[in-house]
Write an enzyme that holds these catalytic residues in place. Sequence first.
Site, PDB file in Angstrom:
ATOM      1  N   HIS A 393       0.795  -1.225   0.000  1.00 28.17           N
ATOM      2  CA  HIS A 393       0.000   0.000   0.000  1.00 28.17           C
ATOM      3  C   HIS A 393       0.830   1.278   0.000  1.00 28.17           C
ATOM      4  O   HIS A 393       0.262   2.365   0.081  1.00 28.17           O
ATOM      5  CB  HIS A 393      -0.926   0.031   1.216  1.00 28.17           C
ATOM      6  CG  HIS A 393      -2.109  -0.867   1.117  1.00 28.17           C
ATOM      7  ND1 HIS A 393      -3.254  -0.531   0.431  1.00 28.17           N
ATOM      8  CD2 HIS A 393      -2.327  -2.103   1.607  1.00 28.17           C
ATOM      9  CE1 HIS A 393      -4.132  -1.518   0.513  1.00 28.17           C
ATOM     10  NE2 HIS A 393      -3.594  -2.489   1.225  1.00 28.17           N
ATOM     11  N   LYS A 584      -8.767  13.192   5.346  1.00 24.28           N
ATOM     12  CA  LYS A 584      -7.873  12.040   5.283  1.00 24.28           C
ATOM     13  C   LYS A 584      -6.851  12.148   6.406  1.00 24.28           C
ATOM     14  O   LYS A 584      -6.761  13.182   7.075  1.00 24.28           O
ATOM     15  CB  LYS A 584      -7.164  11.945   3.926  1.00 24.28           C
ATOM     16  CG  LYS A 584      -6.425  13.209   3.505  1.00 24.28           C
ATOM     17  CD  LYS A 584      -5.865  13.055   2.095  1.00 24.28           C
ATOM     18  CE  LYS A 584      -6.947  13.156   1.049  1.00 24.28           C
ATOM     19  NZ  LYS A 584      -7.008  12.004   0.162  1.00 24.28           N
ATOM     20  N   ARG A 585      -6.114  11.079   6.610  1.00 22.52           N
ATOM     21  CA  ARG A 585      -5.043  11.095   7.610  1.00 22.52           C
ATOM     22  C   ARG A 585      -4.095  12.267   7.345  1.00 22.52           C
ATOM     23  O   ARG A 585      -3.775  12.566   6.195  1.00 22.52           O
ATOM     24  CB  ARG A 585      -4.296   9.763   7.519  1.00 22.52           C
ATOM     25  CG  ARG A 585      -3.129   9.604   8.440  1.00 22.52           C
ATOM     26  CD  ARG A 585      -2.662   8.151   8.440  1.00 22.52           C
ATOM     27  NE  ARG A 585      -2.415   7.638   7.096  1.00 22.52           N
ATOM     28  CZ  ARG A 585      -1.216   7.634   6.506  1.00 22.52           C
ATOM     29  NH1 ARG A 585      -0.161   8.133   7.130  1.00 22.52           N
ATOM     30  NH2 ARG A 585      -1.060   7.125   5.306  1.00 22.52           N
ATOM     31  N   LYS A 590       0.429  13.946   1.910  1.00 15.17           N
ATOM     32  CA  LYS A 590      -0.943  14.207   1.466  1.00 15.17           C
ATOM     33  C   LYS A 590      -1.189  15.704   1.262  1.00 15.17           C
ATOM     34  O   LYS A 590      -2.197  16.104   0.714  1.00 15.17           O
ATOM     35  CB  LYS A 590      -1.941  13.614   2.463  1.00 15.17           C
ATOM     36  CG  LYS A 590      -1.896  12.079   2.492  1.00 15.17           C
ATOM     37  CD  LYS A 590      -2.855  11.500   3.510  1.00 15.17           C
ATOM     38  CE  LYS A 590      -2.756   9.982   3.591  1.00 15.17           C
ATOM     39  NZ  LYS A 590      -3.309   9.287   2.418  1.00 15.17           N
ATOM     40  N   THR A 692      -8.949   5.959  -1.627  1.00 14.99           N
ATOM     41  CA  THR A 692     -10.339   5.545  -1.832  1.00 14.99           C
ATOM     42  C   THR A 692     -11.291   6.683  -1.489  1.00 14.99           C
ATOM     43  O   THR A 692     -12.429   6.682  -1.946  1.00 14.99           O
ATOM     44  CB  THR A 692     -10.683   4.312  -0.983  1.00 14.99           C
ATOM     45  OG1 THR A 692     -10.342   4.561   0.385  1.00 14.99           O
ATOM     46  CG2 THR A 692      -9.949   3.082  -1.477  1.00 14.99           C
ATOM     47  N   LYS A 696     -14.963   7.763  -3.227  1.00 11.63           N
ATOM     48  CA  LYS A 696     -16.215   8.017  -2.516  1.00 11.63           C
ATOM     49  C   LYS A 696     -16.763   9.399  -2.850  1.00 11.63           C
ATOM     50  O   LYS A 696     -17.976   9.570  -3.067  1.00 11.63           O
ATOM     51  CB  LYS A 696     -15.981   7.893  -1.009  1.00 11.63           C
ATOM     52  CG  LYS A 696     -15.575   6.503  -0.562  1.00 11.63           C
ATOM     53  CD  LYS A 696     -14.914   6.521   0.804  1.00 11.63           C
ATOM     54  CE  LYS A 696     -14.219   5.193   1.084  1.00 11.63           C
ATOM     55  NZ  LYS A 696     -13.290   5.253   2.223  1.00 11.63           N
TER      56      LYS A 696
END
Length: 846
Positions: A393, A584-585, A590, A692, A696
Amino acid sequence: MLNEAPTLPVTVDDKVHEMPAAHAATVAAAKAPWTKPALPTSGDPVVDMREAIRAKLAYVVGKTPATARERDWFAATALALRDRIVDACMASDQSVPNKRVYYLSLEFLIGRLLSDAMNNLGLVETTRAALADLGIDLGTVEGAEPDAALGNGGLGRLAACFMESMASIGLPAVGYGIRYDHGLFRQSFEDGWQREAPETWLAEGNPWEFVRPEATYAIGFGGHVTMAMVSEGVIRRSWHPAETIRAVAHDVPVVGWRGRNVNTLRLWKAEADAPVDLARFNGGDHVGAVASRVRAEAISRVLYPSDSSTDGQELRLRQEYFFTSASLQDLVRRHVTERGDVRSLHHHAAIQLNDTHPAIAVPELMRILLEDHGLLWEDAWHVTTNTLNYTNHTLLPEALETWPVELMERLLPRHMQIIYLINWMHLEEQGRHGRHDAAHLASVSLIDESHGRRVRMGHLAFHGSRRVNGVSALHTDLMRSTVFRDLHALDPDKIVNKTNGITFRRWLHNANPALTRLAVEAVGEGVLDDPGKLRGLDAFAEDPAFVARYAGMRRGRKEALAAIITERTGIAVDPAALFDVQIKRIHEYKRQLLNIVETVALYQAIKAEPHKDWTPRVKIFGGKAAPSYTQAKLIIKLAADVARAVNDDPEVADRLKVVFLPNYSVSLAEAIIPAADLSEQISTAGMEASGTGNMKLALNGALTVGTLDGANIEIRDHVGAENIFIFGLDAAGVQARIAEPNYPRDAILASPRLAAALDMIASGRFSPEEPNRFRPLTDDLRHRDQYLLTVDFEDYWRAQREIDVAWRNPAGWWAKAIRNTARMAWFSSDRAMREYADEIWRVRLT
C-alpha cells in the site's frame, strides 16, 4: 540433505486433492440441512420486528421502554437484526466451500454497522416503522451506535469494503484482525492543538459480536529453540516460548447485499493464561499479581501504539505476530478438520496479507507446517508460497516496515531461524544464476545491513507470496521500478495490479439515500444491484428538471453538514458556498499544508481586493495525526490558527471560511462526503498508492482537484478530463525536479504570492503569542520541501481559480457532478474482488 522434518509419504502437486475418507463424516454433517428455529410470527414484518426489538430490550438489555436510553434502543435493534443475520448465515453456511479467502489486516475500519445491516437485509423501512410504533426515531437509534475504532484511514476502510463485497458477490471469506479495546484515539482540540484520548467504543459492549471461547489459541514470545535428530539427516527444531498469551476469537458477521451471503470478521482479543497470580495476590502484592495480565492485554488495547520508544516498537511487533499467528493457527485447524491433509492447504485457502503488518505470516506458516504438521522444508515452502499473497500500500520507505534483528531474535527466535534460512537459500539461488554482485545481493536480501541489521518485512512478504499486488496502475508500475525493482527483475510475473474499489452499498446507498433515490427514479432499480447502470445518468446531465432536483438534493445535504459544523465547532457556514473538502489522515505527503498555504494566499488576495466578486468557499478539513508525528500536529495547529484569523475577519465575511472538524470517523465521513462540492486529492505525484476517499467523493458528485497520483489517474480516465481539475507535476516530473539543486528556493522566487503567504505564516501573523511557532513548517518548505509543495503551488492556485469560475456556472457544474457519479461504476469493490478472485486467489465464483 538437511531437512527440517521427517519425510511423509504424501507428495504435493498442483492437482485438486480428493477429500480424505476420514473426513467425509465431518463434511456430511456440515452439509446437513439447517432448520430455522420456530419464532413467533404474525405475518406482518413490521409487527414482527417491533416485537423482536421489544423482546430484546426486555430480556437481553433488561430495560423497559420507559427506562431505555438511546443506547439501549440501539442495542435492542441491533440484536433483533443480528437474529436475522444469523438466519442468513446459517442458511449460507451449509457446505464446505472448495476454497476460502482469508484476509489478514491489522485494521478494519467498519464504522457503524446498523445502517449497513438494515440496508443489505432490505429492512430499513421495516425497522423504521417498527421503531416508530414504539415511539422511537430510527435516526436517533443509528446515532447512538459508536464507531468501531478498529482502523486509522484508507487501509482499514478498504479492508471493510472488501469484506462487504466478498459477502455480496458470494465469495466465502474470513477476515482476521484485532479486537482493540480502544482502537485509534479520540481526537479533540485544545486551543487548536490535537489532543488524544482513548476511544471507548466497547464501553457498553458490542451487540454485533459472538464470543468464541472454543477458538482460543496460544501465542508464544521469547524463549529458546531446541534441536533434535529424529532420523538420519533429519533435524527437528522445537520452540519453547518463555511467555504464552491466549488469543480469543470474537466474530462479527458481515452480511452481503440482499442478505444472500454472510461472511465472518474474526477479531482476536489478548488474554493472559491466568488472570491473576494468586500466590502473589495473597502475599500482599496486589498490583504485581496482575502484571502479567496487564502485559498480555496491552496487545489488544490500542491500535498503533507509538513506536518512538523501544517498548513501543516491541508492542507493535507483538501485536502483529499475535493476530497473524492466531489467524494462521485457526485457518490451518479449519482446513485440517475439513480436508485432513495440510499439504492441500493452497488448493483450498488463499491468504491475503493487507500491507506488511502481517508479513510475519511467512515464517509463522512455515513454523506451523514444519513443527506442528511435520512437513519437509521443501513441501512447507511450496504450500506457503502458493497460499500467501501480499498487497503493498505504500512506496514511502518509513511505511515499509523493518524490525531490528536483535528485537526479532529476542521476541521470535524460531522465526528468525526460519528467516535466516529463507534468506540463505534465496541468496544462494542468486549465486547459482551468476548474480554475485555485492550491491545486488544487498538489495534483494531479507536483512538490511546498511543502518544496523533489520529485517525487511516487505521483502519477506514479497518472497513468501505467490502474487504481490499494487492498488492503482501508477502505484504498481512504481513498485516494479522502485522499492521492489531488483526483486521484480528476479520474478517479473509476481507483481500485478488491482486498483482499489469501494462498496457502493455503504458509500452511495447508505451515505446518500437522496442521490440513490434520484438514480433509481432516473435509470431504474437495477442500479441497486449493478453499479454499471449508473452510466444511464449521463443522459440526464443536462436535463434541466433532473439537474434542479440534483442541486436540491445536494443543498439538503449541505444544510445538514452545516448544522453539524455549527454544532461541533461553533462556526456558521453558508450552504450556498462551495464546500471544498480535504478529509484524510494528516501526513506531509498528502499535502494538507499546500491547501492551507493556498488558503492564506487567498485570504491575502481577498484582503487586497475586498470589493472583488469572490466565489464564496468553505474549506473543510478532517483527519488525525499520529500522536508522535510532530510536523503533522503542527499542520493541524496552523489550520486552526488560520481558521481563527480568517473566520473572525469582517472584511472576508462569508467569502472564505475554514473549518477543521474534530475526530474524523466513518460516520462523520458519511455526513461530509454527500455534501462535498470539491474533493482535494493533492498528494505529491508518486506518493499516494491509490486513495479511496477520492472514489467516494467522486461517486457522490464532488469534482476532484488533484495531481496525477494514485487512482486519480484512473478516475480522470473514467470520468473524463473535462470533469476533473488536474494540476502539478506527474511522478516522472517529481523525480526530475527533486534532482535539481535549490528547487524550493527557485519556486518561491518565481511565485510572489507563495512567498507572501509563507512570510505571513513565518512572521507570526497567525500566532502572535508565539511568533516562531510555525517556523519549522516554513523553514522546511524553503530549504527541503521533499513533497514539492512549493513547486506545485502556482499550478494549484491556477486550478483553484479555474474552479471558482466553474462554480459560478451552476448548470455546467452540476453537469460535471452528475457525470462523475454516472461514470464511477468501475471503482466498485465488487469489481476489485472479482479481479482478486480470478487472478490472485484462483477462486471460481458461481
